[in-house]
Design an enzyme around this catalytic site. Structure first.
Site, PDB file in Angstrom:
ATOM      1  N   ILE A 136       0.870  -1.171   0.000  1.00 43.11           N
ATOM      2  CA  ILE A 136       0.000   0.000   0.000  1.00 43.11           C
ATOM      3  C   ILE A 136       0.911   1.226   0.000  1.00 43.11           C
ATOM      4  CG2 ILE A 136      -2.025  -1.064   1.063  1.00 43.11           C
ATOM      5  CD1 ILE A 136      -1.173  -0.031   3.741  1.00 43.11           C
ATOM      6  N   ASP A 137       0.379   2.352  -0.432  1.00 43.70           N
ATOM      7  CA  ASP A 137       1.189   3.551  -0.585  1.00 43.70           C
ATOM      8  C   ASP A 137       1.732   4.051   0.750  1.00 43.70           C
ATOM      9  OD1 ASP A 137       0.593   3.531  -3.306  1.00 43.70           O
ATOM     10  OD2 ASP A 137      -1.218   4.745  -3.009  1.00 43.70           O
ATOM     11  N   LYS A 138       2.794   4.825   0.664  1.00 41.80           N
ATOM     12  CA  LYS A 138       3.438   5.380   1.860  1.00 41.80           C
ATOM     13  C   LYS A 138       2.426   6.079   2.773  1.00 41.80           C
ATOM     14  CE  LYS A 138       6.456   9.202   3.202  1.00 41.80           C
ATOM     15  NZ  LYS A 138       7.156  10.416   2.724  1.00 41.80           N
TER      16      LYS A 138
END
Length: 302
Positions: A136-138
């Site tokens: 998942i994104d930062k």
């Protein structure tokens, strides 16, 4: 352990690197391009270049090289481990943490933390992604599954590919969505004007997101989202595409937005069949404090 993948082309179309990236969703397109450059991808028993376009009936054989010894620094970073056994872990990733090392982010990542906390991780995704089945994104918080051996990794990745795993998100979006439910079916690929971004493109990879409205505010809507596919930035691009970008999103959202630590997007629910026992496990992670506090402010302002 060297892994050999064999596929026969049916209806797939396009360049060999693009097609293999679709057939091997746990591997990045850049990884596959490197295999092609190294002469590790054969079509009908002949090595090909990455601009080769597949044809119906082609027999593809791709050899993934052995995982090389990891040289990533193990760091004693606290982890919110929701579940762990000898095969798999479920981690609740905080906002702001990068999943795996990359240029500019060689320390402080989830992988650095895993290297400290876990003795064994699967080596399927190579040097910088040990154990990482999906990401998942930062600036997205929430649940991730981590594989502790190659057999578990393959079975978990197969569930993602077959769409039998459960991934549900909660998001706060700009605007008041007039529908109770909806499905966004729009293909995604790299944006031509900015290669760091994703965009809706005609020849992109299939991407499907289902959403349900759970609460309305003045100028904002709280939704749950269920992923049918797991493309890079999928939810963020899809919600922008239909006119309701994620609040706080610095890349795809408006400049005038809610203050936070990034997009108000949380991977709340994760479910999968255990790779050894076959039992279907479901996990939930509460919303981050800043997300909860923002919702309370919106409720009070209504």
């Amino acid at each position: 352990m060297t892994q050999i993948y064999t596929f026969t082309i049916n209806e797939e179309k396009g360049r060999i690197d693009k097609v293999l990236a679709e057939l091997l969703p746990t591997h990045s397109r850049s990884q596959i391009q490197q295999w092609v450059k190294e002469g590790a991808v054969y079509v009908n028993d002949e090595a090909v270049k990455q601009n080769y376009k597949v044809k119906s009936g082609d027999l593809i054989q791709a050899t993934e090289p052995d995982a090389v010894p990891l040289e990533i620094i193990a760091e004693d970073i606290p982890l919110d481990i929701v579940y762990e056994d000898e095969d798999v872990m479920v981690v609740n990733k905080p906002q702001g943490m990068v999943v795996h090392p990359s240029a500019g982010h060689m320390t402080g990542t989830l992988v650095n933390a895993l290297m400290y906390h876990v003795k064994d991780l699967s080596g399927i995704n190579g040097v910088i992604r040990p154990g990482i089945v999906h990401r998942i994104d930062k600036d997205t918080s929430g649940l991730l599954m981590v594989a502790k051996n190659d057999q578990a990794h393959e079975k978990l990745a197969a569930q993602l590919k077959d769409k039998t795993s459960l991934r549900e998100y909660v998001a706060l979006v700009h605007g008041e969505i007039p529908h109770e439910k909806g499905t966004i079916d729009a293909p995604l690929g790299r944006a031509k004007e900015d290669r760091k971004k994703q965009a809706i493109i005609d020849d992109g990879r299939p991407a499907v997101t289902h959403f349900t409205v759970i609460e309305q505010f003045s100028d904002f809507t709280l939704v749950t989202l269920k992923l049918e596919t797991g493309r890079t930035h999928q939810i963020r691009v899809h919600m922008r595409y239909i006119g309701y970008p994620i609040a706080g999103d610095p890349t795809y959202g408006p400049k005038k937005t809610l203050k936070g630590n990034g997009q108000f997007l949380h991977a709340k629910t994760l479910g999968f069949k255990h790779p050894t026992t076959g039992e279907f496990l479901t996990f939930e992670a509460p919303l981050p404090t800043i997300f909860e506090n923002t919702l309370e402010e919106l409720r009070n302002n209504n």
